[in-house]
Design a protein around this motif. Structure first.
Motif, PDB file in Angstrom:
ATOM      1  N   GLY A  72     -20.909   4.561  -4.041  1.00 49.65           N
ATOM      2  CA  GLY A  72     -20.501   3.677  -5.280  1.00 49.65           C
ATOM      3  C   GLY A  72     -19.895   2.427  -5.054  1.00 49.65           C
ATOM      4  N   LEU A  73     -19.309   2.192  -6.188  1.00 51.17           N
ATOM      5  CA  LEU A  73     -18.891   0.690  -6.396  1.00 51.17           C
ATOM      6  C   LEU A  73     -17.317   0.986  -6.502  1.00 51.17           C
ATOM      7  N   GLU A  74     -16.613   1.878  -6.719  1.00 52.08           N
ATOM      8  CA  GLU A  74     -15.119   2.148  -6.794  1.00 52.08           C
ATOM      9  C   GLU A  74     -14.691   2.612  -5.626  1.00 52.08           C
ATOM     10  N   VAL A  75     -13.321   2.248  -5.391  1.00 54.40           N
ATOM     11  CA  VAL A  75     -12.452   3.198  -4.266  1.00 54.40           C
ATOM     12  C   VAL A  75     -11.197   3.408  -5.254  1.00 54.40           C
ATOM     13  N   ASP A  76     -10.695   4.609  -5.060  1.00 47.88           N
ATOM     14  CA  ASP A  76      -9.481   4.780  -5.661  1.00 47.88           C
ATOM     15  C   ASP A  76      -8.498   4.365  -4.753  1.00 47.88           C
ATOM     16  N   TYR A  77      -7.215   4.031  -5.117  1.00 46.82           N
ATOM     17  CA  TYR A  77      -6.309   2.973  -4.406  1.00 46.82           C
ATOM     18  C   TYR A  77      -5.029   3.122  -4.905  1.00 46.82           C
ATOM     19  N   ALA A  78      -4.011   3.910  -4.081  1.00 49.87           N
ATOM     20  CA  ALA A  78      -2.748   3.842  -4.665  1.00 49.87           C
ATOM     21  C   ALA A  78      -1.762   2.752  -4.158  1.00 49.87           C
ATOM     22  N   VAL A  79      -0.889   2.064  -4.804  1.00 50.36           N
ATOM     23  CA  VAL A  79       0.160   1.197  -4.057  1.00 50.36           C
ATOM     24  C   VAL A  79       1.456   1.575  -4.866  1.00 50.36           C
ATOM     25  N   ASN A  80       2.557   1.167  -4.029  1.00 56.75           N
ATOM     26  CA  ASN A  80       3.980   1.057  -4.523  1.00 56.75           C
ATOM     27  C   ASN A  80       4.348  -0.113  -4.837  1.00 56.75           C
ATOM     28  N   ASN A  84       0.776  -1.130   0.265  1.00 54.79           N
ATOM     29  CA  ASN A  84      -0.046   0.036   0.197  1.00 54.79           C
ATOM     30  C   ASN A  84       0.932   1.320   0.005  1.00 54.79           C
ATOM     31  N   ASP A  85       0.220   2.166  -0.774  1.00 52.04           N
ATOM     32  CA  ASP A  85       0.732   3.630  -0.744  1.00 52.04           C
ATOM     33  C   ASP A  85      -0.194   4.454   0.256  1.00 52.04           C
ATOM     34  N   ARG A 104       7.843   2.601  -7.825  1.00 60.37           N
ATOM     35  CA  ARG A 104       7.000   3.311  -9.016  1.00 60.37           C
ATOM     36  C   ARG A 104       5.579   3.272  -8.317  1.00 60.37           C
ATOM     37  N   SER A 105       4.992   4.383  -7.882  1.00 59.02           N
ATOM     38  CA  SER A 105       3.821   4.685  -7.417  1.00 59.02           C
ATOM     39  C   SER A 105       2.858   4.703  -8.475  1.00 59.02           C
ATOM     40  N   LEU A 106       1.824   3.806  -7.936  1.00 60.98           N
ATOM     41  CA  LEU A 106       0.501   3.307  -9.228  1.00 60.98           C
ATOM     42  C   LEU A 106      -0.812   3.689  -8.733  1.00 60.98           C
ATOM     43  N   ASP A 107      -1.451   4.246  -9.490  1.00 56.80           N
ATOM     44  CA  ASP A 107      -3.059   4.209  -8.946  1.00 56.80           C
ATOM     45  C   ASP A 107      -3.841   3.330  -9.894  1.00 56.80           C
ATOM     46  N   MET A 108      -4.534   2.373  -8.752  1.00 55.75           N
ATOM     47  CA  MET A 108      -5.072   1.461  -9.693  1.00 55.75           C
ATOM     48  C   MET A 108      -6.566   1.150  -9.140  1.00 55.75           C
ATOM     49  N   GLY A 109      -6.510   0.729  -7.756  1.00 62.52           N
ATOM     50  CA  GLY A 109      -8.207   1.108  -7.477  1.00 62.52           C
ATOM     51  C   GLY A 109      -8.986  -0.253  -7.269  1.00 62.52           C
ATOM     52  N   TRP A 110     -10.170  -0.295  -6.905  1.00 64.70           N
ATOM     53  CA  TRP A 110     -11.055  -1.561  -6.752  1.00 64.70           C
ATOM     54  C   TRP A 110     -12.302  -1.039  -7.323  1.00 64.70           C
ATOM     55  N   ARG A 111     -12.910  -1.990  -8.285  1.00 61.89           N
ATOM     56  CA  ARG A 111     -14.057  -1.696  -8.814  1.00 61.89           C
ATOM     57  C   ARG A 111     -15.017  -3.017  -8.550  1.00 61.89           C
TER      58      ARG A 111
END
Length: 232
Positions: free
Chosen positions: A218-226, A147-148, A182-189
């Motif tokens: 809603g149905l999505e959560v913004d989520y960042a990981v390293n 997790n980031d 590398r920091s990434l924006d992925m998410g839950w859907r």
């Protein structure tokens, strides 16, 4: 009978609720950004891939599609059995019952290591890092996904629920050991609101989970990981 080998770090989410964790795995990273970033660093086509803490083996078939060989290692007996069932029929995949600190693999036998939300959380994982150095061939690559906690909705939840977590200390730990980030924006859907709520409840204590659910629609959560990675 002990369900997990000695030395394993408990993972209450998947250990206690493997079926719900399958929903989380299916919802994570709908755009495939983690895999794309990994492939940019080191493609595993034709390689021997080791998945440390493979759980129920969710990622094993994906690696097996192009890898020459895939090994999953999991300390929880029932999850290891589920992973074995999942890959039954895939001739290039094996699952072993083992821990990160004592991998059941020969020296210099692996090309790519994948550890996603498993064991390698920063300070304290040094014995496992020694094992990575032992099993990886020269030219191999280790990937650690975690997790980031410095940003995103999920990162905010994580910081609030784990008040003692220090993301700066974790970053310093990996950087000092030669890992790049590398920091990434992925998410839950999710497809259903009930599934999102169920997954939040296995990730956080009841008090925090209900607060987060009530405050998020809603149905999505913004989520960042390293994505941490290092060549060997």
């Amino acid at each position: 009978m002990r369900k997990a080998l000695a030395g394993a770090i408990p993972s209450p989410n998947i250990w206690n609720s493997p079926r719900l964790y399958e929903l989380e795995n299916a919802a994570v990273d709908p755009h495939g950004r983690i895999e794309a970033a990994m492939r940019e660093v080191r493609d595993w086509s034709g390689a021997h891939v080791l998945d440390v803490g493979c759980g129920t083996g969710y990622h094993l078939p994906r690696f097996a599609a192009t890898a020459a060989r895939v090994t999953g290692v999991e300390p929880h007996r029932e999850l290891a059995a589920a992973a074995s069932s999942r890959v039954r029929g895939l001739a290039n995949v094996t699952v072993a019952h083992g821990v990160a600190q004592s991998l059941p693999l020969p020296d210099s036998s692996v090309d790519v290591v994948h550890a996603r939300w498993s064991y390698f959380f920063g300070p304290g994982c040094e014995p496992g890092l020694v094992e990575l150095g032992r099993v990886l061939r020269r030219g191999g690559t280790a990937f650690v996904i975690d997790n980031d906690a410095t940003r995103s909705t999920f990162g905010g939840w994580f910081r609030r629920a784990l008040a003692g977590y220090d993301p700066g200390a974790v970053e310093r730990f990996w950087s000092a050991r030669g890992f790049q980030r590398r920091s990434l924006d992925m998410g839950w859907r999710f497809e259903r609101r009930a599934d999102l709520e169920a997954v939040v409840r296995i990730e956080f204590s009841p008090e925090w989970a209900e607060e987060f659910i009530a405050g998020h629609t809603g149905l999505e959560v913004d989520y960042a990981v390293n994505l941490w990675w290092r060549g060997y």
